[in-house]
Design a protein around this motif. Structure first.
Motif, mmCIF file in Angstrom:
data_model
loop_
_atom_site.group_PDB
_atom_site.id
_atom_site.type_symbol
_atom_site.label_atom_id
_atom_site.label_comp_id
_atom_site.label_asym_id
_atom_site.label_seq_id
_atom_site.Cartn_x
_atom_site.Cartn_y
_atom_site.Cartn_z
ATOM 1 N N GLU A 68 2.161 1.721 -3.517
ATOM 2 C CA GLU A 68 0.928 2.010 -4.493
ATOM 3 C C GLU A 68 -0.104 3.013 -3.972
ATOM 4 O OE1 GLU A 68 1.211 1.599 -7.801
ATOM 5 O OE2 GLU A 68 2.835 0.238 -7.524
ATOM 6 N N PRO A 69 0.236 4.056 -3.704
ATOM 7 C CA PRO A 69 -0.504 4.839 -2.757
ATOM 8 C C PRO A 69 -2.067 5.295 -3.612
ATOM 9 C CG PRO A 69 0.813 6.292 -3.580
ATOM 10 C CD PRO A 69 1.306 4.896 -3.781
ATOM 11 N N ASP A 70 -2.035 5.011 -4.956
ATOM 12 C CA ASP A 70 -3.242 5.066 -5.810
ATOM 13 C C ASP A 70 -4.189 3.742 -5.389
ATOM 14 O OD1 ASP A 70 -2.566 7.355 -7.072
ATOM 15 O OD2 ASP A 70 -1.992 6.382 -8.708
ATOM 16 N N TYR A 71 -3.520 2.560 -5.270
ATOM 17 C CA TYR A 71 -4.140 1.524 -4.944
ATOM 18 C C TYR A 71 -4.897 1.736 -3.571
ATOM 19 C CZ TYR A 71 -5.483 -3.267 -3.887
ATOM 20 O OH TYR A 71 -6.051 -4.557 -3.532
ATOM 21 N N ARG B 107 -5.786 4.436 -2.112
ATOM 22 C CA ARG B 107 -6.913 5.476 -2.436
ATOM 23 C C ARG B 107 -8.150 4.807 -3.044
ATOM 24 N NH1 ARG B 107 -2.767 9.484 -3.075
ATOM 25 N NH2 ARG B 107 -2.510 8.911 -5.220
ATOM 26 N N LEU B 108 -7.793 3.845 -4.064
ATOM 27 C CA LEU B 108 -9.061 3.280 -4.789
ATOM 28 C C LEU B 108 -9.978 2.470 -3.366
ATOM 29 C CD1 LEU B 108 -10.431 1.978 -7.089
ATOM 30 C CD2 LEU B 108 -8.797 0.268 -7.391
ATOM 31 N N ARG C 197 -14.192 -3.654 -3.958
ATOM 32 C CA ARG C 197 -12.789 -3.194 -3.357
ATOM 33 C C ARG C 197 -12.608 -4.328 -2.677
ATOM 34 N NH1 ARG C 197 -14.455 1.476 0.441
ATOM 35 N NH2 ARG C 197 -16.672 1.079 -0.158
ATOM 36 N N SER D 131 -10.210 2.960 -0.701
ATOM 37 C CA SER D 131 -10.963 4.298 0.255
ATOM 38 C C SER D 131 -11.969 4.985 -0.572
ATOM 39 C CB SER D 131 -9.878 5.043 0.825
ATOM 40 O OG SER D 131 -9.032 4.113 1.507
ATOM 41 N N THR D 132 -12.164 4.685 -1.814
ATOM 42 C CA THR D 132 -13.125 5.372 -2.572
ATOM 43 C C THR D 132 -14.640 4.971 -2.302
ATOM 44 O OG1 THR D 132 -11.234 5.963 -4.066
ATOM 45 C CG2 THR D 132 -13.658 6.180 -4.757
ATOM 46 N N CYS E 120 0.668 -1.360 0.158
ATOM 47 C CA CYS E 120 0.019 0.143 0.052
ATOM 48 C C CYS E 120 0.877 1.277 0.050
ATOM 49 C CB CYS E 120 -0.975 -0.027 1.240
ATOM 50 S SG CYS E 120 -2.118 -1.301 0.971
#
Length: 178
Positions: free
Chosen positions: A39-42, A44-45, A56, A47-48, A36
């Motif tokens: 891959e901060p975008d992962y 964020r995904l 998720r 947590s969306t 995690c």
């Protein structure tokens, strides 16, 4: 670390201890956290709120299929509750419980240049002799310390750096001038 992270991480540790899985789950939680972090975008995904929880959780199943089901389910609980941002605190809480149960102290040493292997071994041996605990030493280099060592151990800082000595000398001179 928040109280929520302590509660969740501590609960996972309690479960792992009951099943004699503390070391395995610690390693797997560290791995999940590192993934995690990379891959901060992962993260964020996950947590969306616009992405359905089921999707998720499916992503977590796919990404961490090789990990113990307790770890995967733990991550899914965090995801479902909107607490993925607490993951690092949960991992830290788990590690603190693990370290306390296994007689481990984490120490961080900061020096201007990397320690030699001999200096590292002597430092660890000295700390273990003084504390009676196993020392996990994390090393940092910071050229601004100029020389000497700064040691952070169990909430205590021992600062024998040239930088700190210069700060103390500066304070002493300022007090004399006043």
């Amino acid at each position: 670390m928040t109280e929520l992270a302590k509660r969740y991480g501590g609960s996972l540790y309690d479960l792992a201890a009951e099943e004699s899985l503390t070391e395995q789950l610690q390693q797997e939680m560290d791995l999940a956290m590192e993934c995690c972090r990379r891959e901060p975008d992962y993260l964020r995904l996950l947590s969306t709120p616009g992405v359905p929880k089921k999707e998720r959780c499916g992503l977590l199943d796919q990404a961490f299929a090789g990990l113990h089901p307790y770890v995967v389910n733990f991550l899914k609980i965090l995801c479902e509750e909107g607490l993925m941002g607490e993951l690092s605190g949960c991992v830290r809480a788990y590690r603190e419980r693990y370290n306390a149960d296994h007689g481990i102290l984490e120490a961080t040493v900061t020096s201007a240049v990397p320690l030699t292997e001999d200096a590292r071994q002597k430092l660890v041996a000295g700390l273990q002799a003084r504390t009676g605990k196993i020392i996990h030493l994390n090393e940092r280099t910071d050229p601004s310390v100029l020389g000497g060592l700064r040691l952070d151990l169990d909430g205590t800082r021992l600062d024998g750096t040239v930088q700190r000595r210069l700060e103390l000398l500066r304070d002493e001179i300022a007090n004399v001038v006043l």
